[in-house]
Motif scaffolding. Structure first.
Motif, PDB file in Angstrom:
ATOM      1  N   GLY A 112     -86.570  76.679 -42.907  1.00 51.94           N
ATOM      2  CA  GLY A 112     -86.061  78.049 -42.889  1.00 51.94           C
ATOM      3  C   GLY A 112     -84.945  78.232 -41.685  1.00 51.94           C
ATOM      4  N   THR A 113     -84.893  77.182 -40.870  1.00 49.74           N
ATOM      5  CA  THR A 113     -83.901  77.429 -39.790  1.00 49.74           C
ATOM      6  C   THR A 113     -82.837  76.325 -39.763  1.00 49.74           C
ATOM      7  OG1 THR A 113     -85.022  75.851 -38.266  1.00 49.74           O
ATOM      8  CG2 THR A 113     -85.961  77.885 -38.529  1.00 49.74           C
ATOM      9  N   VAL A 114     -81.956  76.505 -38.855  1.00 45.82           N
ATOM     10  CA  VAL A 114     -80.776  75.204 -38.922  1.00 45.82           C
ATOM     11  C   VAL A 114     -81.066  74.564 -37.351  1.00 45.82           C
ATOM     12  CG1 VAL A 114     -79.062  76.393 -40.089  1.00 45.82           C
ATOM     13  CG2 VAL A 114     -79.274  76.938 -37.699  1.00 45.82           C
ATOM     14  N   GLY A 115     -82.382  74.801 -37.024  1.00 49.68           N
ATOM     15  CA  GLY A 115     -82.696  73.945 -35.913  1.00 49.68           C
ATOM     16  C   GLY A 115     -82.003  74.169 -34.434  1.00 49.68           C
ATOM     17  N   LYS A 116     -82.006  73.289 -33.687  1.00 47.71           N
ATOM     18  CA  LYS A 116     -81.400  73.460 -32.330  1.00 47.71           C
ATOM     19  C   LYS A 116     -80.255  72.689 -32.280  1.00 47.71           C
ATOM     20  CE  LYS A 116     -86.005  74.000 -30.471  1.00 47.71           C
ATOM     21  NZ  LYS A 116     -87.043  73.709 -29.539  1.00 47.71           N
TER      22      LYS A 116
END
Length: 314
Positions: A210-214
């Motif tokens: 659900g994220t694009v990370g860091k």
């Protein structure tokens, strides 16, 4: 120029192909290339209808190919399956470019199509593929129509899938990993950042569905409409800074100045950052819909529809 058929004679014009090749003299290989020398220009329009020529320098390219190689563990023994168009950065940079950088192999058996899903997945085994670079649409179609190939990625050589170029919805992401028993890494970037910048996976520490990370090898921040850092968890425009950010748009100082401010690239994407530092894309700045005094991003609506549809299927 006309194509020569079998047995046809070459044109007598010395300036025509292939006779012109005989006049070329080999050049000595350069000892080094300036970092600010433009390596390529790729045209992109984003969500607008006006194409802009993104100038990527040799310094940008080298910086980011190194990032991709370290993040995804590419090496001389990597065998990358990437059938994305070569006029798109996800096809070119994450295919031939990163393969050449590592002395690896890249496989492009055929353009993607529904009838060829089986043949594409068979390639994973027959060619001992280690990485598969795809876009969410391809993953969605494989998930829907590739039921007979659920073990396609469970080979001794295969490592993980890389999803690029578009928003990877959480339902699709988790559904694909569960169905095929494979790790999917997600990355976020633009043509203006070579291809990436933020990474979610493949390692457990950065893998957050659900994220694009860091950010990796670069900086990222979220700002409000006044250009000041937004409080944690508050949506704002995502800005990126690093060695992978483009030189500028070709012959377009106005648009360049609009997106490059004090070394930061204004992406035009609306994002949030949680307490652990994970970024999530929630919309596009120019796509914002205001209804009843509430800001609504089309991406949130699409994700809700997908979630409801998956629930109805179950």
């Amino acid at each position: 120029s006309k194509l020569l058929g079998r047995g046809a004679r070459a044109p007598s014009d010395p300036n025509a192909y292939p006779a012109i090749l005989q006049r070329l003299e080999p050049l000595a290989a350069p000892r080094g290339l300036p970092d600010d020398l433009v390596a390529y220009i790729m045209f992109t329009s984003g969500t607008t209808s006006r194409p802009k020529g993104v100038q990527i320098t040799h310094g940008n390219l080298a910086h980011h190919l190194g990032t991709l190689s370290r993040q995804f563990g590419y090496g001389a023994d990597s065998r990358i399956l990437n059938i994305l168009p070569l006029n798109h950065t996800a096809g070119m940079t994450q295919g031939p470019s990163v393969a050449f950088w590592n002395g690896a192999s890249v496989y492009r058996p055929a353009p993607f199509s529904l009838p060829a899903i089986g043949a594409l997945l068979d390639t994973v085994y027959s060619e001992r593929i280690t990485h598969f670079v795809a876009v969410p649409t391809i993953l969605a179609l494989i998930l829907k129509f590739g039921h007979e190939y659920r073990d396609a990625f469970r080979t001794p050589d295969f490592r993980f899938i890389v999803s690029a170029a578009a928003q990877l919805e959480a339902e699709l992401w988790s559904g694909f990993e569960t169905a095929f028993g494979v790790r999917v890494a997600n990355l976020y970037g633009l043509t203006e950042t070579v291809t990436g910048g933020l990474f979610s996976g493949p390692d457990d520490a950065s893998h957050r569905i659900g994220t694009v990370g860091k950010p990796v090898d670069c900086e990222a921040r979220i700002v409000d409409d006044a250009g000041k850092d937004a409080p944690g968890g508050t949506p704002g425009e995502l800005l990126m800074r690093g060695g992978h950010v483009m030189k500028g748009y070709l012959n377009n100082p106005e648009d360049t100045a609009a997106v490059l401010r004090d070394g930061w690239l204004c992406t035009g994407d609306i994002a949030t950052r949680d307490a652990e530092g994970f970024f999530r894309i929630v919309g596009r700045k120019k796509n914002l819909i205001i209804t009843g005094g509430i800001n609504v991003h089309p991406e949130e609506v699409a994700e809700g529809i997908v979630s409801d549809f998956e629930g109805l299927q179950m």
